[in-house]
Design an enzyme around this catalytic site. Structure first.
Site, mmCIF file in Angstrom:
data_model
loop_
_atom_site.group_PDB
_atom_site.id
_atom_site.type_symbol
_atom_site.label_atom_id
_atom_site.label_comp_id
_atom_site.label_asym_id
_atom_site.label_seq_id
_atom_site.Cartn_x
_atom_site.Cartn_y
_atom_site.Cartn_z
ATOM 1 N N LYS A 1 -7.194 -1.145 10.785
ATOM 2 C CA LYS A 1 -8.434 -1.703 11.295
ATOM 3 C C LYS A 1 -8.074 -2.293 12.720
ATOM 4 C CE LYS A 1 -7.639 -5.026 8.039
ATOM 5 N NZ LYS A 1 -6.902 -4.776 6.564
ATOM 6 N N VAL B 1 0.912 -1.197 -0.271
ATOM 7 C CA VAL B 1 -0.177 -0.214 0.188
ATOM 8 C C VAL B 1 0.598 1.263 0.363
ATOM 9 C CG1 VAL B 1 -2.017 1.396 0.886
ATOM 10 C CG2 VAL B 1 -1.477 -1.439 1.045
ATOM 11 N N GLY B 2 2.205 1.370 0.874
ATOM 12 C CA GLY B 2 3.272 2.783 1.110
ATOM 13 C C GLY B 2 3.609 3.149 -0.397
ATOM 14 N N ILE C 1 -13.949 0.705 -2.079
ATOM 15 C CA ILE C 1 -14.965 1.203 -1.548
ATOM 16 C C ILE C 1 -15.743 2.841 -0.434
ATOM 17 C CG2 ILE C 1 -17.435 0.418 -1.322
ATOM 18 C CD1 ILE C 1 -16.131 -2.392 -0.821
ATOM 19 N N GLY D 1 -5.849 -4.963 -1.494
ATOM 20 C CA GLY D 1 -4.878 -4.751 -2.929
ATOM 21 C C GLY D 1 -3.785 -3.048 -2.992
ATOM 22 N N ASP E 1 -9.969 -10.770 11.012
ATOM 23 C CA ASP E 1 -9.699 -8.942 10.197
ATOM 24 C C ASP E 1 -11.451 -8.898 10.350
ATOM 25 O OD1 ASP E 1 -8.827 -7.975 8.101
ATOM 26 O OD2 ASP E 1 -10.527 -8.404 6.728
ATOM 27 N N LYS F 1 -13.421 -4.977 11.533
ATOM 28 C CA LYS F 1 -13.677 -4.070 10.375
ATOM 29 C C LYS F 1 -15.285 -3.947 10.868
ATOM 30 C CE LYS F 1 -11.298 -5.820 6.554
ATOM 31 N NZ LYS F 1 -10.915 -5.883 5.512
ATOM 32 N N GLY G 1 -11.456 -1.663 1.599
ATOM 33 C CA GLY G 1 -10.239 -1.275 0.958
ATOM 34 C C GLY G 1 -10.916 0.699 -0.239
#
Lengths: 438, 438
Positions: free
Chosen positions: A110, A22-23, A141, A312, A206, A210, A139
């Site tokens: 999260k 991600v970074g 959305i 992703g 996970d 969330k 992600g």
């Protein structure tokens, strides 16, 4: 870019903590879209430094920006801290330090938010800094901003979603091929959809993080991961999936957050993560592979659905950048985004008091009176039957029962008793049912 | 509401312009949710007055709040003006006056925004007031805030949606029953899904206004309703719908906004509203009845979909209230929401230069060489064929051709020529195709 007028504002300096998938995407987007971001923010957005553990492992980003001193970077002359390390520490300490120093924070973490959002929001409120975390759930959305802001004038009653791509990939595979859980997990690992240690995903940790974040935002209260009832998908069998198919349903791992009003008018919330059968006609049923989707119900708005890529590098980075633009713009206009809204302070209803519907599939003897015996056990335990289907096979018969809403405790004692009936050969599948009228 | 701490801030005073279906719901929600809104805003939200034309027609709201003097109400001691009158005047003048006086505006007026958003945003920027309009597109679905804010760090390439409930209801009916357009419209009128004068809906004006707003936000540019190519659904026949069905497709009225890069690297935008066949497997295909849904594609985020109720008093009021909470909160913290972002100033590509794919259904003679003759006409006009299906019937044959992307001009001359071929008995249906790879 014709007609663009570049503002001459002081640059917004950004510290990036972490530079994994991600970074690295955040760095790429910050570079590629520099002119657009400047125009949207009203000032240039400048990457001041990137904190990583092993600088020599990050050849894709400018070497002069890399540092191993995350605390020093946070304490330096930066306006915004973007955190994509994950996990509780050192992220928690770094972000609390940043917020206390009045620096705005954008995070995709999260687990941290699901456990420590209270402390983080308090630090943000004390200094007037922004705390944004769109990337932490679903992600790319846009989901948290709609819940936090677009629906702030409505009363949300229910949030139900597929928020973990790994488990959805595995369950979609089991549904498509008839494979068992172990085989489908192996396939997901081989293709990179499951981590080497898939525990956080397949055991529902996970999704539970969330669910805690979603319940907090939707109901203006504080819900932590520990408040969320959690069941993973490791116990889902090929027989469960086949039984669902036979009934026009499919099995999904759902995160469900509900506002509950007791008979005496007291409000509470319930948050849970578990596999459930949903009708194939339900909008969530068509959400396959690694996609995420969240169904929201509100009093005035009615039913809504948000759908897109849940994980992703690039999708998550898109959400991070959207937040970064918002907090940077707030800096430019000396404004501030919405704070924590936890005024409702609703109690969390334990799972034991949360009735859900169940599907029970049994192998039974093909004899007269079987249905009557089984139905009597349900009645004895106060579990009301909504539908029954019996099919005679060569030597035995299958009996499928779908109940009205019942508590776990009532269901468990019902099933224990049924399993002991001489006419019952096997309890093939017991699974919750969601997404239909009870 | 346990644990709630009521703030003692100065109330935010709200002027409501209009009190039809949406306005009455806004009043109801403001009253029913007063305590929640106070907690979320950080100050009480107080209805200062409601401007209507005929006060005696509004017995459902407090009589002492009603006034016929909208301009006087806007000029009075109010902080926020909520407009749900619709139409250009007097809404335009009233909102410009409000913004110039530094009052924040929340409006559901798509026609006004699609024509005059430039002037409105300039007035808002000059005084530092907020201009929010989530309810103008797709009713309660949080869509504009995600486009404007959540995706502000990404590059949106395409927005494609079903944004008009009336036409979607009519087309869903034609698809389900095989009815013709006239019959389906009559049914929609009878059930209250179409207005007495359905022109704005069925001729695509409503959808075109929404497309202009979506394109402006998505691409950071100014697009007005006049820039949007517009075709309604009155010409859609039962034969078109049947032809779509035969190919596993369905007909929808789509609003499509695209970012286009020319071979020489110049960017432009295209915005259009027209009926099109989409595959039944496309997420938009399942959006039935009066629902709305919008598909968004962005470089980093990938594909997303937003789904929900596109119209109606309560859903629209939910969107208005969400905006009202945001602008009121901005007042409380002396902040400001995002301004217009039109820096990109992209040109609008005319429809004549926008290639789309087409489906053409023909009744032809059952003779050798028909396909060769028809194919030659396509080739002569430079229209490339993607797929052909020929079916022999009793006395004749049907020939279906789906093209690769072609311009309207090329397609029109192709079809004219084909209609004149002696072997072609009738051009049964010509319709655009969307939602598949070209």
């Amino acid at each position: 870019m014709p007609g663009q007028k570049l503002p001459d504002g002081k640059p917004i300096r950004v510290a990036l903590l972490g530079c994994g998938t991600v970074g690295a995407e955040v760095v790429r987007l910050l570079t590629d879209q520099a002119a657009d971001l400047t125009a949207r923010v009203g000032a240039p957005v400048e990457l001041a430094g990137i904190a990583v553990r092993k600088p020599n492992k990050h050849r894709e980003v400018p070497a002069e920006l890399l540092t191993t001193d995350a605390a020093g970077l946070v304490a330096s002359d930066v306006d915004v801290v973007v955190e994509v390390i994950g996990g509780i520490e050192p992220a928690r300490t770094l972000l609390l330090d940043a917020l206390r120093a009045g620096k705005s924070v954008v995070t995709a973490n999260k687990a941290l938010l699901a456990e420590h959002s209270g402390a983080l929001f308090e630090a943000a409120d004390a200094s007037g800094a922004d705390l944004y975390f769109e990337a932490a759930v679903a992600g790319a959305i846009p989901l948290l901003r709609p819940l936090r802001e677009s629906l702030a004038g409505d009363r949300i009653t229910r949030v139900m979603g597929i928020v973990n791509g790994t488990t959805n990939y595995i369950l979609s595979g089991m549904d498509a091929t008839g494979a068992g859980y172990g085989e489908a997990l192996e396939e997901a690992s081989r293709l990179g959809y499951a981590e080497a240690d898939p525990t956080a995903d397949v055991d529902g940790f996970d999704a539970a993080s969330k669910a805690a974040i979603l319940a907090s935002l939707a109901f203006h209260t504080r819900v932590t991961a520990a408040d969320v009832h959690r069941e993973g998908i490791a116990a889902v069998t090929a027989a469960d999936v086949a039984a669902a198919k036979g009934l026009g349903r499919t099995v999904k791992l759902l995160a469900i957050c509900e506002r509950v009003t007791s008979a005496s008018g007291e409000e509470s919330v319930s948050a849970r993560v578990h596999p459930a059968m949903i009708p194939r006609s339900h909008p969530l049923a068509g959400v396959g592979g690694a996609f995420n989707a969240v169904f929201v119900e509100a009093d005035a708005a009615g039913e809504m659905m948000f759908y897109g890529k849940g994980a992703g590098g690039a999708p998550t980075a898109s959400a991070v950048l959207g937040d970064l633009v918002a907090v940077a713009r707030n800096r430019v206009v000396a404004g501030r985004g919405p704070r924590e809204s936890a005024y409702a302070a609703l109690p969390v209803r334990p799972m034991g008091q949360t009735p859900t519907r169940y599907h029970i599939s049994l192998d039974v003897a093909d004899k007269p009176g079987v249905l009557a015996q089984v139905a009597a056990v349900f009645a004895d335990h106060g579990v009301s039957i909504a539908a029954v289907r019996q099919e005679v096979r060569v030597a035995d018969a299958s009996l499928v029962v779908v109940t009205h809403a019942a508590t776990d405790a009532a269901l468990r004692s019902t099933v224990d008793k049924i399993a002991g009936l001489p006419v019952v050969r096997e309890v093939v599948s017991v699974m919750r049912v969601e997404g239909e009228e009870s």
